[in-house]
Design a protein around this motif. Sequence first.
Motif, PDB file in Angstrom:
ATOM      1  N   UNK A 142       0.858  -1.185   0.000  1.00  0.00           N
ATOM      2  CA  UNK A 142       0.000   0.000   0.000  1.00  0.00           C
ATOM      3  C   UNK A 142       0.893   1.233   0.000  1.00  0.00           C
ATOM      4  N   UNK A 143       0.796   2.033  -1.063  1.00  0.00           N
ATOM      5  CA  UNK A 143       1.653   3.206  -1.202  1.00  0.00           C
ATOM      6  C   UNK A 143       1.040   4.424  -0.522  1.00  0.00           C
ATOM      7  N   UNK A 144       1.838   5.456  -0.386  1.00  0.00           N
ATOM      8  CA  UNK A 144       1.397   6.664   0.315  1.00  0.00           C
ATOM      9  C   UNK A 144       0.203   7.327  -0.348  1.00  0.00           C
ATOM     10  N   UNK A 145       0.044   7.155  -1.671  1.00  0.00           N
ATOM     11  CA  UNK A 145      -1.073   7.788  -2.381  1.00  0.00           C
ATOM     12  C   UNK A 145      -2.351   6.950  -2.322  1.00  0.00           C
ATOM     13  N   UNK A 146      -2.318   5.849  -1.566  1.00  0.00           N
ATOM     14  CA  UNK A 146      -3.504   5.012  -1.419  1.00  0.00           C
ATOM     15  C   UNK A 146      -3.641   3.935  -2.469  1.00  0.00           C
ATOM     16  N   UNK A 147      -2.701   3.850  -3.409  1.00  0.00           N
ATOM     17  CA  UNK A 147      -2.737   2.807  -4.429  1.00  0.00           C
ATOM     18  C   UNK A 147      -1.834   1.647  -4.015  1.00  0.00           C
ATOM     19  N   UNK A 148      -1.952   0.555  -4.742  1.00  0.00           N
ATOM     20  CA  UNK A 148      -1.207  -0.659  -4.420  1.00  0.00           C
ATOM     21  C   UNK A 148      -0.282  -1.043  -5.572  1.00  0.00           C
ATOM     22  N   UNK A 149       0.766  -1.788  -5.226  1.00  0.00           N
ATOM     23  CA  UNK A 149       1.629  -2.388  -6.238  1.00  0.00           C
ATOM     24  C   UNK A 149       2.153  -3.710  -5.709  1.00  0.00           C
ATOM     25  N   UNK A 150       2.831  -4.465  -6.565  1.00  0.00           N
ATOM     26  CA  UNK A 150       3.419  -5.732  -6.144  1.00  0.00           C
ATOM     27  C   UNK A 150       4.610  -5.487  -5.224  1.00  0.00           C
TER      28      UNK A 150
END
Length: 394
Positions: A142-150
């Motif tokens: 979970x990234x700081x901007x509220x989006x996700x990545x692997x």
Amino acid sequence: MKYTFQTSTCRENTNAEKYVLREKLFGTNEVMPLWVADMDIDTPDFVLDAVRKRLEHQIVGYEELPQSAFLAQIEWMKKEHGVEFALEEMLYSHSVVASMNVAIEAFTEKGDKVIVQTPVYPPFFHSVIEHERELLKNPLKLRDDGTYTFDIEDLKSKINEKTKLLLLCSPHNPVGRVWRREELEQILELCVKHNIVVFSDEIHSDLVYAPNVHIPFASLSADARDITVTAIGIGKSFNMAGFAISSVAIQNKILRENFLKVYNRTHFANGSTLSHVAFEAAYRDGKEWLEELKIHLYKNFYMLDELCKKYPHYIKLTPIEGTYLAWLDCRGLGFGDRELRDFFIHKAGLGLSAGISFGREGSGFMRLNFAISSDKMLEVIKKLDEALLLKCRQ
């Protein structure tokens, strides 16, 4: 616009799963059901017209799935997603989850590890456990901007010789990501290196919002084609889950033969006559309807986003790139998972999917299905606004 989606046919007093299970799931029928991923939007008229026409024939018996149905899907996938499948590479399935279970049995043995990337659609991990395979959790970051990545480094640290299969959700349910090429290529590199088969659930591939573009995993390279089992269909795109038809594309002949050993033993057969007709009609005539649907869906999402911005200390809406499933970060409300669920049921009158059901990484989140008519969406916004306003005043 030919389609407005302002209203939809009432599903009360039918066998619609999302309605008949309200008492069991939420303890009351007095909630708007926004949980299971089907739409409260009318199935397209051109699909229903094709089914009505078929019913003019007096016999509905066993029928083979016609080549024309698969050819319509193949043409759609080529035009819409830039991936080319051959007719012999296509198999009928009644659901993506059924196909997933076949893949787990076909490509792994008891005790082997299967990768899932949580939070994720619950059958991903339930299916692994039920087959007595070891669940290898590779949680999304979970990234700081509220989006996700692997989390590639986490995945690298966990793979070993017992890791045989990766279950990829693309676009992702519930976090709404449409994976970028560079993200998918990182997964591909690891899977090729470690001889891991990828089961790619792409059932939401048509429900992607510009400028995002769905990239089929199998389209990445020749290596990707050799390790990928692609699950696709019309259930989500055209609100046709009740027809119980999807497909599996397997381009590697050896993978396909191994899959077929389990598939044939299970006896999938060819599905229903009416499903064949509906499937072909959707892929043949569905482009205009789908494009207008996506405009409508994004308007619904925008309404929800505007509401959440009124209460940023309580709820943050995860940015969406695909699907019709909103992932609500409700940690600001300060509730435990049980309290959070009760808040939506008893204060807002809304039946959502609890985030914790998608894995422990979903704790404090809720999933809301916004694939509903404009009129119903306005009602949802009103109910949630009133509940949050009341929370503010307490």
